[in-house]
Every structure is written in structure tokens, then in C-alpha cells.
Design a protein around this motif. Structure first.
Motif, PDB file in Angstrom:
ATOM      1  N   MET A   1       0.854  -1.177   0.000  1.00 31.51           N
ATOM      2  CA  MET A   1       0.000   0.000   0.000  1.00 31.51           C
ATOM      3  C   MET A   1       0.902   1.242   0.000  1.00 31.51           C
ATOM      4  O   MET A   1       1.829   1.349   0.786  1.00 31.51           O
ATOM      5  CB  MET A   1      -0.895  -0.019   1.250  1.00 31.51           C
ATOM      6  N   THR A   2       0.587   2.201  -0.854  1.00 32.54           N
ATOM      7  CA  THR A   2       1.404   3.409  -0.954  1.00 32.54           C
ATOM      8  C   THR A   2       1.102   4.358   0.201  1.00 32.54           C
ATOM      9  O   THR A   2       0.029   4.299   0.824  1.00 32.54           O
ATOM     10  CB  THR A   2       1.133   4.144  -2.278  1.00 32.54           C
ATOM     11  N   ALA A   3       2.034   5.258   0.468  1.00 29.77           N
ATOM     12  CA  ALA A   3       1.860   6.241   1.540  1.00 29.77           C
ATOM     13  C   ALA A   3       0.642   7.116   1.266  1.00 29.77           C
ATOM     14  O   ALA A   3      -0.123   7.445   2.176  1.00 29.77           O
ATOM     15  CB  ALA A   3       3.110   7.086   1.686  1.00 29.77           C
ATOM     16  N   ASN A   4       0.434   7.448   0.001  1.00 28.12           N
ATOM     17  CA  ASN A   4      -0.700   8.282  -0.368  1.00 28.12           C
ATOM     18  C   ASN A   4      -2.025   7.573  -0.073  1.00 28.12           C
ATOM     19  O   ASN A   4      -2.976   8.177   0.429  1.00 28.12           O
ATOM     20  CB  ASN A   4      -0.606   8.665  -1.849  1.00 28.12           C
ATOM     21  N   LYS A   5      -2.076   6.287  -0.372  1.00 32.84           N
ATOM     22  CA  LYS A   5      -3.297   5.512  -0.127  1.00 32.84           C
ATOM     23  C   LYS A   5      -3.544   5.379   1.387  1.00 32.84           C
ATOM     24  O   LYS A   5      -4.680   5.456   1.847  1.00 32.84           O
ATOM     25  CB  LYS A   5      -3.186   4.141  -0.775  1.00 32.84           C
ATOM     26  N   ILE A   6      -2.478   5.201   2.151  1.00 29.96           N
ATOM     27  CA  ILE A   6      -2.598   5.109   3.617  1.00 29.96           C
ATOM     28  C   ILE A   6      -3.137   6.423   4.173  1.00 29.96           C
ATOM     29  O   ILE A   6      -4.067   6.434   4.987  1.00 29.96           O
ATOM     30  CB  ILE A   6      -1.246   4.747   4.264  1.00 29.96           C
ATOM     31  N   LEU A   7      -2.569   7.546   3.733  1.00 27.43           N
ATOM     32  CA  LEU A   7      -3.033   8.851   4.203  1.00 27.43           C
ATOM     33  C   LEU A   7      -4.482   9.101   3.826  1.00 27.43           C
ATOM     34  O   LEU A   7      -5.266   9.628   4.614  1.00 27.43           O
ATOM     35  CB  LEU A   7      -2.149   9.963   3.648  1.00 27.43           C
ATOM     36  N   ASN A   8      -4.864   8.718   2.618  1.00 30.03           N
ATOM     37  CA  ASN A   8      -6.246   8.874   2.174  1.00 30.03           C
ATOM     38  C   ASN A   8      -7.194   8.034   3.028  1.00 30.03           C
ATOM     39  O   ASN A   8      -8.262   8.486   3.424  1.00 30.03           O
ATOM     40  CB  ASN A   8      -6.375   8.506   0.689  1.00 30.03           C
TER      41      ASN A   8
END
Length: 93
Positions: A1-8
Motif C-alpha cells: 500500500m502506498t503512503a498516499n493511499k494510507i493517508l487517504n
């Protein structure tokens, strides 16, 4: 999972959690997090009043004496020339 997806995902979860909180509860949580996570001594969040003053809406820690001693305004008076007054007058908040 990408950092962007985690933050979202965290954003979506947080949005759901805070739905049940009042504005006061949310601002209290923000003030507390600012002090604890950013190592600040104080965080206060003000509320614009119709008479040109700014009242303390919440503060953390609640027992800190400073917010009760300051005079902040958002009108054209000398007390309205600080960063809070300017931000309110020029809608930069």
C-alpha cells in the motif's frame, strides 16, 4: 500500500470518527494535539465576535493563564493589528 493511499484511508476514517463530535470537542482535540505533538506550551483557538473582539473558544492546557490575559481584536483598533486580527479581516484563515 502506498503512503498516499494510507493517508487517504486515514483521512476517511478520521472524517467518520469526528462526525459525532461537536465543534468544541473537535477544536479541543486539535489544540491538545498541537501541544502534545508539536511540543508547544500552549494552543488557543479564538472565536470572532460581532463587536470586533476575539474570544478564546478553546485552549490547551486549560489551566494556562496566558489566554485570559491577552486582548485580541479583529477590527481596526491597535489590538486588531496582530496576526489574528489581520487573518480574520483579510479572510486568510
Amino acid at each position: 500500500m502506498t503512503a498516499n493511499k494510507i493517508l487517504n484511508s486515514l483521512y476517511k476514517v478520521t472524517k467518520q470518527v469526528i462526525k459525532g463530535l461537536t465543534l468544541k470537542e473537535r477544536t479541543e482535540a486539535v489544540a491538545k494535539l498541537c501541544v502534545e505533538e508539536l511540543n508547544l506550551k500552549l494552543c488557543w483557538i479564538g472565536k470572532k465576535q460581532k463587536d470586533g473582539s476575539v474570544s478564546v473558544f478553546v485552549q490547551y492546557p486549560p489551566e494556562h493563564p496566558h489566554p485570559g490575559k491577552i486582548k485580541v481584536r479583529w477590527d481596526e483598533s491597535e489590538y486588531g493589528s496582530g496576526p489574528t486580527g489581520k487573518a480574520i479581516r483579510f479572510k486568510t484563515y
